[in-house]
Scaffold this active site. Structure first.
Site, PDB file in Angstrom:
ATOM      1  N   HIS A 224       0.810  -1.211   0.000  1.00 28.10           N
ATOM      2  CA  HIS A 224       0.000   0.000   0.000  1.00 28.10           C
ATOM      3  C   HIS A 224       0.854   1.277   0.000  1.00 28.10           C
ATOM      4  O   HIS A 224       0.542   2.232   0.698  1.00 28.10           O
ATOM      5  CB  HIS A 224      -0.912   0.040   1.239  1.00 28.10           C
ATOM      6  CG  HIS A 224      -1.761  -1.176   1.420  1.00 28.10           C
ATOM      7  ND1 HIS A 224      -2.245  -1.570   2.669  1.00 28.10           N
ATOM      8  CD2 HIS A 224      -2.231  -2.088   0.534  1.00 28.10           C
ATOM      9  CE1 HIS A 224      -2.963  -2.666   2.534  1.00 28.10           C
ATOM     10  NE2 HIS A 224      -2.967  -3.010   1.237  1.00 28.10           N
ATOM     11  N   PRO A 225       1.939   1.352  -0.772  1.00 28.45           N
ATOM     12  CA  PRO A 225       2.739   2.575  -0.754  1.00 28.45           C
ATOM     13  C   PRO A 225       2.000   3.733  -1.428  1.00 28.45           C
ATOM     14  O   PRO A 225       1.277   3.537  -2.410  1.00 28.45           O
ATOM     15  CB  PRO A 225       3.996   2.182  -1.545  1.00 28.45           C
ATOM     16  CG  PRO A 225       3.532   1.099  -2.458  1.00 28.45           C
ATOM     17  CD  PRO A 225       2.486   0.331  -1.694  1.00 28.45           C
TER      18      PRO A 225
END
Length: 838
Positions: free
Chosen positions: A610-611
């Site tokens: 989930h960057p």
């Protein structure tokens, strides 16, 4: 890399239940090795094809060569990923055989006709990146028939394997994954080679929505309200909720809750048809510990459930599947080019984005945009492209001798939901879902043959057993999330680092769980820079994991709370328990101590995939912002970023749903900014001159000539004090503000809802073109029984371009005709004059 030689198909040649050595797993493995070693051929340049060519001789056939079929998907390379002498099942001959089977069953992709490549093509919009947001943007823009849209994607077409729910793990480290790695760290990823973590990112039509684990979680309403409080109008929860619903086609009972869910959008959202008992066990355990069974997308979020996914009828539904495939080749104004790598955004002398340069088939091409270039490459590729184009930190760009167009903090603010893969739950035989190798093969083949997908491969193992809770009851929203992975636990505790890289088997078959506790409110920040040795190669990614110690402290607190599920009836009745054997990198610590869990978190660190944040959205006075709240890049014009990289702070939860919403919210901004909207004002099949391509071209010319305005807005400060505040800079408001400010001692604030006055308002002959544009409130009266009775649905076209004379022959004129007479209208048909009345 594409191999020309395809070996004999042992699945067709070998009889059932044969004992031939050539038909054993070793035979399959050996053929796989031969392809790798000897399957390629010289890559000769192909001569250009010309119809009607003339030769002295034509030889038909070059020996015994025949036609071959090329598969799009290339699986993970086990020869690179598996350590020497590994005992992992995925690294066995059966693992190699199984990957070979997957290529044959699911490695192909639709063979779409390729549009002709022409250098210097011109479009209205160019969208770079066909990922979670980019597919949304391309769909919505091309819905306007008069907009010509180019969608460029560096990856291939989406292969069939991406739609198999239970094989998501096999997509990592394959050719549809960028296979990024973080830079070496002394704080995290310590047990992995070179102290680097893998960061899977989709390199395929659909982007990461094609290779992710599909969990549909929007985030908490406080996340979006927080964005708005940071100076980003239009992004509060109540403002983004309609865009979540616009995208969503909810296929489960949640569809009945129309306050929070949509049912008419392109993106299917549903639960998997196959959910196993260990998955239910996890949900029941959290309910016993006080986490309620609830819909985590209802705005409150605190709860546990078998989460919904971006899927339909047992198949993954990427945004390519949902937004692009249904319209592809139906909209002639949409051009899609795959395997097209954009190397630079082009600008004119006024820093206006005019197009892109891209590489396809080893050749450079240029495409031009008359309206906007929209970058939707994702959290890694979007900042990389901006920097390659001269938008980024000045010092860094100058070091690489890249001319600076705009000095902006591109690549900063990188952050992710940090977690680790090291907690191990063992399942006894009565609870485990493991099966024989033969059953794995049979179930895989059966899934391929099913028209309606059911069975183990139509589920995602335990991954959708989602729980979100508060580590402190006084918190306003959940700060912790847990999703378990499937594992073969005896193998995992022996070789945890390698096991993370070779998740090639269906997620439905396992004898252990790995609870992944995630810190949903990370404070640590990393950054991204171009690689000086190869700026177009993989960028340098500093994850920043645990750079703020508070993140690790919170994670360990979440782990301790998660351990309580072992004491629940759900776990005990099924014989599930935490394995207390220390993992190799942390053998010098005692299992269960804070020191041991800290060692696990630092050694076996993993991304939650989930960057976000590398092209941060923020107001003009935010020195860390790259784009404004309407997603326009600061310092240039006609350029936007629309993807997860714009998030100022990651949402609490998985980011795919939020990325789709950003696509919907962002493209709405784009559509708002090209007024007047003749596509709404013009009736279908009209012959009005104002609705012709010339009129559209003319409006575009007006925007270029007169669409700008002085840019001298002061930065706002909260809590300012004035002597007088004048609300509205209209005909009277401007007079009032002028006269009050004539007294030097008085501080006067003039507030206006609209923008600065564009140049076009000063052109007397174009006054009617201002109606129904963005500087017109576009009010309408309520329906009336005594007035406006003959209004059609779209009467406002009368104001566009002052071309009202052409309306006499249209349906908003009564088109009366005078009676024939002998003294007038003699040249008209039947000696009748038109008597136009509205």
């Amino acid at each position: 890399m594409t191999f020309l030689w395809q070996p004999p198909n042992l699945f067709e040649l070998c009889p059932a239940h044969t004992n031939l050595s050539a038909c054993s797993p070793f035979g399959l493995m050996y053929l796989h090795l031969l392809v790798k070693l000897f399957g390629s051929a010289p890559d000769y340049p192909e001569p250009a094809l010309m119809d009607g060519e003339t030769y002295d001789f034509i030889v038909v056939g070059a020996g015994a060569a025949g036609a071959t079929m090329t598969f799009v998907w290339q699986p993970p390379n086990l020869f690179e990923l598996c350590p020497a002498h590994s005992n992992l099942s995925a690294c066995s001959p059966f693992g190699l055989m199984y990957l070979d089977l997957l290529v044959k069953l699911f490695g192909s992709a639709p063979d779409y006709p390729k549009p002709a490549l022409v250098d210097g093509e011109t479009y209205d919009f160019i969208v770079v990146g066909a990922g979670a947001a980019g597919c949304v943007v391309a769909n919505r823009l091309s819905a306007v028939k008069e907009f010509k849209v180019l969608l460029l994607e560096v990856g291939p077409e989406e292969p069939d394997i991406t739609q198999v729910v239970g094989l998501t793990g096999a997509l990592a480290n394959s050719n549809v994954d960028w296979q990024y790695k973080t830079m070496p760290s002394n704080l995290a990823c310590l047990a992995f080679p070179d102290r680097r973590c893998r960061w899977p990112r989709g390199k395929v039509m659909g982007g990461s929505s094609s290779i992710n684990w599909m969990v549909y979680v929007r985030g908490n309403q406080l996340d979006y309200d927080g964005w708005a409080r940071r100076g980003n109008p239009g992004w509060s929860y109540q403002e983004v909720l309609p865009f979540f619903k616009k995208a969503e086609n909810n296929l489960n009972i949640e569809a009945l809750d129309r306050k929070y869910h949509g049912v008419n959008g392109p993106q299917p959202v549903s639960r998997f048809p196959y959910v196993d008992d260990p998955s239910i066990m996890v949900t029941e355990a959290f309910i016993e510990r006080g986490v309620p069974l609830s819909d985590v997308n209802d705005g409150i979020q605190f709860g546990t459930e078998q989460s919904q996914a971006t899927s339909k009828e047992g198949q993954k539904a990427s945004t390519n599947w949902a937004y692009i495939r249904p319209i592809r080749f139906k909209r002639r104004n949409l051009t899609i080019r795959t395997e097209a790598y954009v190397i630079r955004i082009l600008f004119d002398e006024n820093k206006r984005a005019t197009g892109v340069k891209y590489i396809k088939n080893g050749q450079a091409y240029t495409a031009y945009a008359t309206k906007e270039v929209i970058v939707s490459g994702g959290v890694i590729n979007s900042p990389q492209l901006l920097m390659l184009s001269g938008i980024g930190p000045r010092e860094h760009l100058e070091d690489l001798r890249i001319p600076v167009i705009a000095d902006l903090p591109v690549g900063e603010n990188l952050h992710d939901h940090v977690t680790f893969n090291a907690l191990v739950v063992a399942l006894p035989n009565k609870t485990a879902t493991t099966v024989s190798q033969q059953t794995i093969v049979e179930d895989t083949i059966q899934y391929k043959q099913m028209k309606v997908k059911r069975g183990p491969l139509s589920g995602n193992g335990p991954t959708n057993s989602l729980s979100m809770w508060l580590t402190n009851p006084n918190l306003p929203a959940p700060d912790m999330q847990m999703q378990p992975n499937n594992i073969l636990w005896q193998e995992y505790i022996r070789e945890p680092a390698a096991a993370n890289d070779v998740t090639i088997f269906p997620s439905a078959f396992y004898n252990g769980l790995m609870p992944r506790v995630m810190n949903n409110v990370p404070k640590s920040r990393g950054r991204l820079l171009l690689n000086a040795s190869d700026p177009h190669g993989h960028p340098l990614i500093w994850s920043g994991y645990y750079s703020d110690p508070a993140d690790l402290e919170l994670l360990i607190k979440g782990v301790r709370q998660c351990l309580d599920i072992e004491n629940t009836k759900a776990f005990k009745s099924r014989g599930a328990y935490f394995v207390r054997t220390p993992l190799p990198a942390c053998r010098h610590f005692t299992w269960g101590t804070d020191e041991y869990f800290e060692c696990l978190a630092r050694s076996y660190t993993t991304s939650a995939y989930h960057p976000v944040g590398t092209c941060k959205m923020g107001p003009s006075d935010d020195p860390t912002a790259v784009i404004d709240p309407r997603l326009r890049v600061y310092g240039v014009s006609r350029l936007r970023v629309i993807d997860a990289s714009i998030m100022p702070q990651v949402v609490r939860g998985n980011t795919n749903a939020a990325s789709i919403m950003i696509g919907e919210r962002g493209v709405a901004f784009v559509l708002e900014e090209w007024p007047p909207n003749l596509y709404e004002l013009c009736p279908a099949y009209t012959n009005l001159t104002a609705c012709t391509p010339f009129a559209l071209m003319y409006l575009d010319l007006l925007v270029k000539l007169f669409g700008s305005a002085p840019d001298h807005a002061p930065a706002p400060n909260d809590g300012e004090t004035y002597d007088f505040i004048v609300v509205g800079a209209g005909a009277a408001g401007c007079v009032v503000a002028n006269r009050l400010s004539a007294i030097k001692e008085w501080r006067v604030l003039l507030l206006e809802a609209g923008p600065e006055e564009p140049d076009i308002t000063s052109v007397p002959g174009l006054s009617t073109a201002l109606l129904n544009s963005n500087i017109d409130w576009q009010y309408k009266t309520m329906p009336s029984p005594v007035a406006c009775l003959n209004e059609t649905e779209e009467p406002d076209i009368t104001s566009v371009l002052a071309l009202s004379t052409v309306l006499l022959n249209y349906n908003i004129a009564w088109q009366y005709m005078t009676m024939p007479n002998s003294v007038a209208c003699l040249a008209s048909e039947n000696q009748q004059c038109r008597y136009g009345r509205g």
